[in-house]
Scaffold this motif. Structure first.
Motif, PDB file in Angstrom:
ATOM      1  N   LEU A  78       3.373 -16.355 -12.056  1.00 23.18           N
ATOM      2  CA  LEU A  78       4.679 -15.685 -12.059  1.00 23.18           C
ATOM      3  C   LEU A  78       5.625 -16.298 -11.041  1.00 23.18           C
ATOM      4  O   LEU A  78       6.771 -15.861 -10.910  1.00 23.18           O
ATOM      5  CB  LEU A  78       4.503 -14.182 -11.763  1.00 23.18           C
ATOM      6  N   ASN A  79       5.145 -17.306 -10.338  1.00 23.04           N
ATOM      7  CA  ASN A  79       5.940 -17.969  -9.296  1.00 23.04           C
ATOM      8  C   ASN A  79       6.573 -19.247  -9.837  1.00 23.04           C
ATOM      9  O   ASN A  79       5.866 -20.207 -10.133  1.00 23.04           O
ATOM     10  CB  ASN A  79       5.050 -18.289  -8.099  1.00 23.04           C
ATOM     11  N   PRO A  80       7.902 -19.295  -9.970  1.00 22.93           N
ATOM     12  CA  PRO A  80       8.554 -20.495 -10.520  1.00 22.93           C
ATOM     13  C   PRO A  80       8.694 -21.630  -9.511  1.00 22.93           C
ATOM     14  O   PRO A  80       9.112 -22.728  -9.866  1.00 22.93           O
ATOM     15  CB  PRO A  80       9.937 -19.965 -10.935  1.00 22.93           C
ATOM     16  N   HIS A  81       8.347 -21.338  -8.262  1.00 22.39           N
ATOM     17  CA  HIS A  81       8.495 -22.332  -7.197  1.00 22.39           C
ATOM     18  C   HIS A  81       7.139 -22.933  -6.845  1.00 22.39           C
ATOM     19  O   HIS A  81       6.130 -22.244  -6.809  1.00 22.39           O
ATOM     20  CB  HIS A  81       9.116 -21.692  -5.956  1.00 22.39           C
ATOM     21  N   GLY A  82       7.118 -24.224  -6.522  1.00 23.54           N
ATOM     22  CA  GLY A  82       5.873 -24.868  -6.143  1.00 23.54           C
ATOM     23  C   GLY A  82       5.034 -25.221  -7.358  1.00 23.54           C
ATOM     24  O   GLY A  82       5.291 -24.789  -8.480  1.00 23.54           O
ATOM     25  N   GLU A  83       4.024 -26.017  -7.108  1.00 19.09           N
ATOM     26  CA  GLU A  83       3.134 -26.460  -8.172  1.00 19.09           C
ATOM     27  C   GLU A  83       1.801 -25.730  -8.094  1.00 19.09           C
ATOM     28  O   GLU A  83       1.452 -25.139  -7.075  1.00 19.09           O
ATOM     29  CB  GLU A  83       2.904 -27.977  -8.070  1.00 19.09           C
ATOM     30  N   ILE A  84       1.035 -25.768  -9.167  1.00 21.94           N
ATOM     31  CA  ILE A  84      -0.296 -25.159  -9.214  1.00 21.94           C
ATOM     32  C   ILE A  84      -1.150 -25.722  -8.076  1.00 21.94           C
ATOM     33  O   ILE A  84      -1.132 -26.935  -7.846  1.00 21.94           O
ATOM     34  CB  ILE A  84      -0.958 -25.438 -10.581  1.00 21.94           C
TER      35      ILE A  84
END
Length: 222
Positions: free
Chosen positions: A160-166
């Motif tokens: 649910l986090n659009p910022h940063g990568e997996i």
């Protein structure tokens, strides 16, 4: 059989409630723990099966709201188990009592809910539109979590986090929307399976013991 059902429902409610409380209280970040869908779904189970236990004790009929909550519990617990086992189990370590509560919240309660459905719950002929009712809360949870993150920057799950990568985020809002669509699809599939399993149980029962007109009316959900 009814006494066994009552005992099982009380145990489910008690284990769920105690596990939720302990998991939050012993968390290094209790407020963050309260945002997790695992906590919400298990709290729903605790409340649902407490009400169900009271209903059994007072010999009242199962009302539509309780029936709705039980079906939601089955689907939400299935997602809780599957999501944690395949996506989240390697993302953190637990210590002390939270090792136990993590096990009960993600595995024991979901399995108990499924066993309860097989052994004790009356199977019904649900219409497929019921799936839309069952998935309302998970969709609302995802949307609210996404919008809240716009203001405070916190997201309860990486998908649910659009910022940063997996493994910290999924990189964009479009990927978040895709995640919500995928999870919604999973809920829909589980809803279909629940309805089909109900129909299968009814078919097997009716084949072995043809129902009367009254019985048919009792198993049909309009």
């Amino acid at each position: 059989m009814m006494k066994l059902k009552l005992v099982f429902h009380i145990l489910i409610s008690l284990i769920s409630f105690v596990s939720v409380i302990l998991h939050i209280c012993y968390s290094p970040e209790p407020l963050i723990s309260t945002t997790k869908f695992t906590i919400h779904s298990n709290l729903l189970v605790a409340i649902t099966f407490f009400i169900s236990s009271f209903t059994i004790l007072t010999r009242k009929n199962l009302n539509p709201v309780l029936d709705y909550l039980k079906n939601c519990s089955i689907i939400y617990m299935a997602v809780t188990l599957l999501t944690y086992h395949f996506f989240l189990s390697s993302g953190g370590e637990y210590a002390g009592i939270r090792i136990v509560t993590n096990l009960t919240l993600h595995y024991v309660i979901p399995i108990c809910i499924f066993i309860n459905w097989i052994m004790f719950e009356t199977k019904k002929n649900y219409r497929y539109m019921f799936i839309l009712y069952w998935i309302l809360y998970p969709v609302l949870y995802s949307v609210v979590s996404l919008f809240r993150g716009l203001f405070d920057g916190f997201y309860p799950y990486f998908f649910l986090n659009p910022h940063g990568e997996i493994p910290f985020g999924v990189g964009s809002y479009s990927n978040v929307v895709l995640s919500i669509i995928v999870f919604s699809f999973v809920y829909v599939i589980l809803g279909f399976l629940l309805i089909l399993l109900n129909k299968l149980f009814l078919y097997i029962r009716n084949k072995n013991n043809p129902p009367s007109n009254q019985d048919m009316g009792e198993t049909k959900v309009l």
